[in-house]
Design a protein around this motif. Structure first.
Motif, PDB file in Angstrom:
ATOM      1  N   ALA A   1      47.355  99.729   9.414  1.00  0.00           N
ATOM      2  CA  ALA A   1      48.528  99.547   8.829  1.00  0.00           C
ATOM      3  C   ALA A   1      49.672  99.895  10.138  1.00  0.00           C
ATOM      4  N   ALA A   2      49.311 100.837  10.828  1.00  0.00           N
ATOM      5  CA  ALA A   2      50.243 101.262  11.986  1.00  0.00           C
ATOM      6  C   ALA A   2      50.294 100.266  12.786  1.00  0.00           C
ATOM      7  N   ARG A   3      49.271  99.721  13.206  1.00  0.00           N
ATOM      8  CA  ARG A   3      49.229  98.617  14.586  1.00  0.00           C
ATOM      9  C   ARG A   3      50.076  97.297  13.740  1.00  0.00           C
ATOM     10  N   ARG A   4      49.802  96.958  12.606  1.00  0.00           N
ATOM     11  CA  ARG A   4      50.617  95.794  11.852  1.00  0.00           C
ATOM     12  C   ARG A   4      52.018  96.224  11.931  1.00  0.00           C
ATOM     13  N   ALA A   5      52.468  97.415  11.459  1.00  0.00           N
ATOM     14  CA  ALA A   5      53.750  97.913  11.734  1.00  0.00           C
ATOM     15  C   ALA A   5      54.355  97.596  12.878  1.00  0.00           C
ATOM     16  N   GLN A   6      53.788  97.913  13.935  1.00  0.00           N
ATOM     17  CA  GLN A   6      54.028  97.789  15.424  1.00  0.00           C
ATOM     18  C   GLN A   6      54.567  96.401  15.527  1.00  0.00           C
TER      19      GLN A   6
END
Ligand code: ZN
Length: 282
Positions: free
Chosen positions: A124-129
């Motif tokens: 989720a963190a990488r997708r948000a970035q």
């Protein structure tokens, strides 16, 4: 705060008598109503955090298999794991709480571990970035176990701050006092730690480090196995403690989302999740 969940978490990835069971989601769904449904994460989402070989192992499993001593993989586990990561992605998008399984924070870049197949919060963190115009993400992990998978994935990534509070020494063995970095804070706590102990280190260690990092998004790896009645660990956090941890976590940045990790007492888990929801929204 929106709830993000799916009936399929209670249907897929059967684990028999394992503590990380479909029953965990069933008891939560009985108590909590009205969630939005995520769509599965894509293979690209997963491969921002994990090597293709791990994805293939899980995708091609056709009968119940142990990937390590306590990590079950079945014919439907790949579908469940994609949907769990998708739940975390959706929570990060809407500022919600993803009630998902299997959990994620022990999943290493290249292997499944400790009930975890893919690292939901990391994905989720990488997708948000990639898509939400978010550069700096702080992940705060208050599951009772060290989030070694999340640490592994972001070890060389200064754009993601990882903070883990956990019982130590304890499974998985990592996260000791010497294991620190520029964007890594481990807060090992002795067995028997109470609400007061957790809130003190949160104020003295976690808050200054996260504030200095100035995250645009705070993701919480919300495990409830530090509760005093949890069968897997030895901490003494109460319902009020989780409410306050959630309240303080939500105050750490302009946007917060949470993802369920551990929590294995089926009688207490629903009200602990409710308490955290109240804290996130207060
Ligand atoms: Zn845990």
């Amino acid at each position: 705060m929106e709830l993000v969940s799916h009936a399929d978490y209670a249907r897929l990835h059967p684990t028999g008598r394992h503590p990380e069971s479909r029953e965990r989601i069933r008891v939560l769904h009985e108590r909590l109503g009205g969630w939005i449904e995520p769509i599965p994460a894509t293979r690209d989402d997963i491969e921002r955090c994990h090597v293709p070989a791990l994805v293939e192992v899980i995708r091609t499993t056709t009968e119940p298999t142990l990937l390590d001593l306590d990590t079950v993989c079945t014919e439907t586990s790949y579908e469940a794991a994609l949907l769990a990561a998708g739940g975390a992605i959706e929570a990060a998008r809407v500022g919600g709480f993803a009630i998902v399984r299997p959990p994620g924070h022990h999943a290493m870049r290249d292997r499944a571990m400790g009930f975890c197949l893919f690292d939901n919060v990391a994905i989720a963190a990488r997708r948000a970035q990639a898509e939400l115009e978010v550069e700096r993400v702080a992940i705060v992990d208050w599951d009772v176990h060290h989030g070694n998978g999340t640490e592994d994935i972001f070890r060389d990534d200064p754009s993601v701050l990882f903070v883990s509070l956990h019982q130590w020494p304890f499974y998985p063995g990592t996260g000791g006092p010497e294991e620190q970095g520029e964007t890594l804070l481990n807060v090992p706590l002795p067995a028997g730690s109470t609400d007061e102990d957790y809130l003190r280190v949160f104020e003295e260690q976690v808050e200054p480090v996260v504030r200095r990092f100035e995250p645009q998004l705070v993701l919480v790896s919300a495990g409830f196995d530090a509760h005093e009645a949890d069968p897997l660990a030895g901490m003494l956090v109460t319902e009020a403690g989780f409410r306050e941890l959630a309240r303080r976590s939500a105050a750490l940045g302009p946007k917060v989302a949470a993802v369920l990790e551990g929590g294995y007492n089926l009688e207490t888990l629903p009200r602990l999740v409710e308490a955290a929801l109240e804290g996130f929204m207060s």
